[in-house]
Structures are given as structure tokens and as C-alpha cells.
Design an enzyme around this catalytic site. Structure first.
Site, short mmCIF file in Angstrom:
data_model
loop_
_atom_site.label_atom_id
_atom_site.label_comp_id
_atom_site.label_asym_id
_atom_site.label_seq_id
_atom_site.Cartn_x
_atom_site.Cartn_y
_atom_site.Cartn_z
N THR A 101 0.93 -1.39 -0.11
CA THR A 101 0.12 0.10 0.20
C THR A 101 1.01 1.29 -0.08
O THR A 101 0.66 2.11 -0.59
CB THR A 101 -0.76 0.05 1.09
OG1 THR A 101 -1.72 -1.18 1.26
CG2 THR A 101 -1.80 1.18 1.39
N HIS A 113 2.12 2.03 -3.38
CA HIS A 113 1.13 2.51 -4.18
C HIS A 113 1.03 4.15 -4.04
O HIS A 113 0.96 4.98 -4.80
CB HIS A 113 -0.23 1.98 -3.91
CG HIS A 113 -0.43 0.48 -4.82
ND1 HIS A 113 -0.33 0.50 -5.97
CD2 HIS A 113 -0.86 -0.53 -4.10
CE1 HIS A 113 -0.56 -0.70 -6.42
NE2 HIS A 113 -0.74 -1.29 -5.20
N CYS A 151 -16.68 5.05 9.81
CA CYS A 151 -17.52 6.44 9.96
C CYS A 151 -18.55 6.19 10.99
O CYS A 151 -19.11 7.07 11.66
CB CYS A 151 -18.32 6.61 8.51
SG CYS A 151 -19.80 5.49 8.12
ZN LIG Z 1 -0.10 -2.44 4.70
ZN LIG Z 2 -19.12 3.24 8.07
#
Ligand SMILES: [Zn+2]
Ligand SMILES: [Zn+2]
Length: 330
Positions: A38, A41, A85
Site C-alpha cells: 500500500t 502505491h 464512519c
Molecule cells: Zn499494509
Molecule cells: Zn461506516
């Protein structure tokens, strides 16, 4: 303080302000932070959410810089680096790890490749006293593997194939063996990673061999875990699994990929998606390390000081290393 910052074109160790104190948040003196795909990236500019100026690092361990929620300063900790969230259907129904608006420390907020990081206190996970903090920085990637293997519903004696022998693939292979696989086949092209897989006791194969065996009507594997997210793997994997088998997606496919749906249908092969981990998976990963059931040490192939961390990103690109750790403190 010093931090590894993605500046939009390149990554560099840069002075940034220390995170301030804030209600409900915990301040951690970072000991070790891992670098993963990641982060590559992000540094390539291909991560859809990362913005220039970001301090990277979402897998790490350290010590509390000050007391919080009944934990003393100095307590060794790692974190669940997920920012959900709390309002979407997934969050409301106990699936916050697949939140519609899932964000992450080190991608959407400043990360841990820095002297200090501030995280919501509810994300803290204390580590057992005496656990090597290098290993503590591997709890997060190991939890990805725990989650994937649990999602696979692997049964005692089944044959497993793992495609990709990076840190996640090898962690998946280790977890599959612990979960009762009779044999774990590992497909990988990078020579250093093939060697390590062999040294860890796995059977190194090429995916063309799996395809040839299937075409000859011989058994291959009951469960295949794809730790690459690579389109050619998706194009082939339906033909690499025994009838009635399961394919578990661990690597992220960033683009739609063609898959042989007819073969999945005719052979009743299941495809199972996985995303990060539950809190429970992180706790299991800590137990596996603390008890010695899973040893991250062979996977931690390179450790660099924070001052040299920018160059470490390139070390990961050619597959000669498995997990690269940044040593910030100790
Ligand atoms: Zn990772
Ligand atoms: Zn959520």
C-alpha cells in the site's frame, strides 16, 4: 520531529510538527513501522486517497508517550489503524472493517513512519510485556492473514495454495499451516521469496503447474488464497482449484479483472472477498506471535533507520526483500 513524508512526487525524510495533544487521542513514541505494498502505491502516486504531505505508515508498534485510558506511559502498544464512519449500514451492522467510507491511519491521517503518531485512543491494543516490538510491527500484516484464513473456512487436511510470497502471502501460508492444511503450495516468481518459502517448509510451485495438473484431471488445491491482486492470477485461478474449492481474494485488484465464471459455476467454486481484519484478528495475531505459534522473524528481512527510510521503499520493489521495517526508536 523527523517523518517519512510522501511529497507528491517522491518520498523523503522531512521535519514535520509533532502531533499535538487532543481529547480522545493517544500519543505513541514509535519503535518500528513496516512498509507494505500500500505504501508503494502511495509513493507511486497511484493510491486514490493519499494526498501529498502525508506521513506514511499504518503497521507499527511503539510505547505510549503519555498515560491514556488507564494505560501508563511506556506501555507497549500497536493499533487497529482503521477509521470507520460509524454511520453506514456496514458500521451499524457490526462490519465496520468494510465501512463504506473506511479510512486508515497512514493513508488518510498522518501515519507512523515518524518519531510520534497520534491515534484515536479506542484504536490502541496493548502488547504483552516483553514482546519484541519488531514483531509488534508485524501484528497488522499477520492479522490480514488471520482474517483471510478464517474467512477461507479451511478444514483439517485440506491442501492450500497461496499465490504471492510477499509478507502477506507468507503470513497466509504460515496461518494456513497452523489452521490444519496438510500441504501448503506457494506460487511466487521472485527467487529470494521462493527460497524463503522453501526454507519455511512450503512447497514452491508455479501457477502453470497447477493449471497443468487440473487439465490432467489431478487434484491441485482445495483452497487458493490470492495475495497478489494481479490480473493474470485472476484470469487463471478458476482453473487452479479442485471442484468444490474456495478462492480467497487477499490482494486488492484495483481494476475489474476477467475471471472464468463458467469454470467457477460448473465446478461450484466459491470466491470469497476479504478486507483488512476485525479487532479479534489483531488479537489472535498477537497471541500467535506471543506464544511462538507464528514467528515473524524470518519475514523481517531488512531493518533501516528512519534517516535511511526513503531508500527502503525501493528495496521493496524488486522482490528481493520480504518485510522492510523502519526503526524509529526501540
Ligand atoms: Zn499494509
Ligand atoms: Zn461506516
Amino acid at each position: 520531529m523527523n517523518a517519512l513524508v510522501w511529497r507528491g512526487t517522491a518520498v523523503a525524510v522531512t521535519k514535520v510538527p509533532r502531533p499535538g495533544r487532543a481529547a480522545g487521542r493517544a500519543l505513541i513514541d514509535v519503535a518500528y513501522a513496516g512498509i507494505c505494498g500500500t505504501d508503494l502505491h502511495i509513493c507511486d502516486g497511484t493510491h486514490p486517497r493519499a494526498r501529498p504531505g502525508l506521513v506514511i505508515g499504518h503497521e507499527f508498534a511503539g510505547r505510549l508517550a503519555e498515560p491514556v485510558d488507564g494505560l501508563e506511559a511506556g506501555t507497549p502498544v500497536t493499533v487497529e489503524p482503521l477509521l470507520w464512519c460509524g454511520r453506514c449500514a456496514a458500521c451499524r451492522h457490526g462490519m465496520r472493517h468494510v465501512c463504506d467510507r473506511l479510512r486508515m491511519v497512514g493513508i488518510d491521517e498522518p501515519g507512523a513512519a515518524a518519531e510520534q503518531v497520534s491515534v484515536p485512543a479506542e484504536l490502541l491494543i496493548p502488547l504483552p510485556a516483553g514482546l519484541d516490538l519488531r514483531h509488534g510491527a508485524f501484528v497488522e500484516p499477520l492479522a490480514v492473514a488471520v482474517h483471510a484464513v478464517r474467512r477461507s473456512r479451511l478444514r483439517l487436511g485440506e491442501v492450500v495454495a497461496v499465490v504471492g510470497a510477499g509478507p502477506i502471502g507468507l503470513a497466509v501460508a504460515i496461518c494456513a499451516r497452523l489452521a490444519g492444511a496438510s500441504e501448503v503450495l506457494v506460487a511466487e516468481t521472485a527467487p529470494a521469496r521462493r527460497d524463503l518459502a522453501r526454507r519455511l517448509g512450503f512447497t514452491v510451485v508455479d501457477t502453470v503447474d497447477l493449471a497443468a495438473r487440473r487439465q490432467a484431471g489431478e487434484p491441485t488445491c482445495d483452497v487458493l488464497l490470492d495475495a497478489t491482486g494481479a490480473a493474470p492470477v485472476a484470469a487463471g485461478f478458476a482453473g487452479w482449484v479442485n471442484p468444490g474449492g474456495r478462492i480467497v481474494l487477499v490482494g486488492v485488484h484495483s481494476l475489474p479483472a476477467p475471471v472464468d465464471l463458467q469454470r467457477l459455476t460448473f465446478s461450484e467454486i466459491e470466491v470469497i472477498g476479504t478486507r483488512v481484519y476485525l479487532r479479534e484478528d489483531l488479537e489472535v495475531a498477537i497471541r500467535l506471535i506471543a506464544t511462538g505459534a507464528a514467528d515473524p522473524e524470518p519475514l523481517l528481512t531488512w531493518t533501516v533507520p528512519l534517516s535511511a527510510a526513503a531508500g527502503a521503499i525501493d528495496l521493496l520493489r524488486d522482490g528481493s526483500q520480504v518485510k522492510v521495517l523502519i526503526e524509529v526508536g526501540r
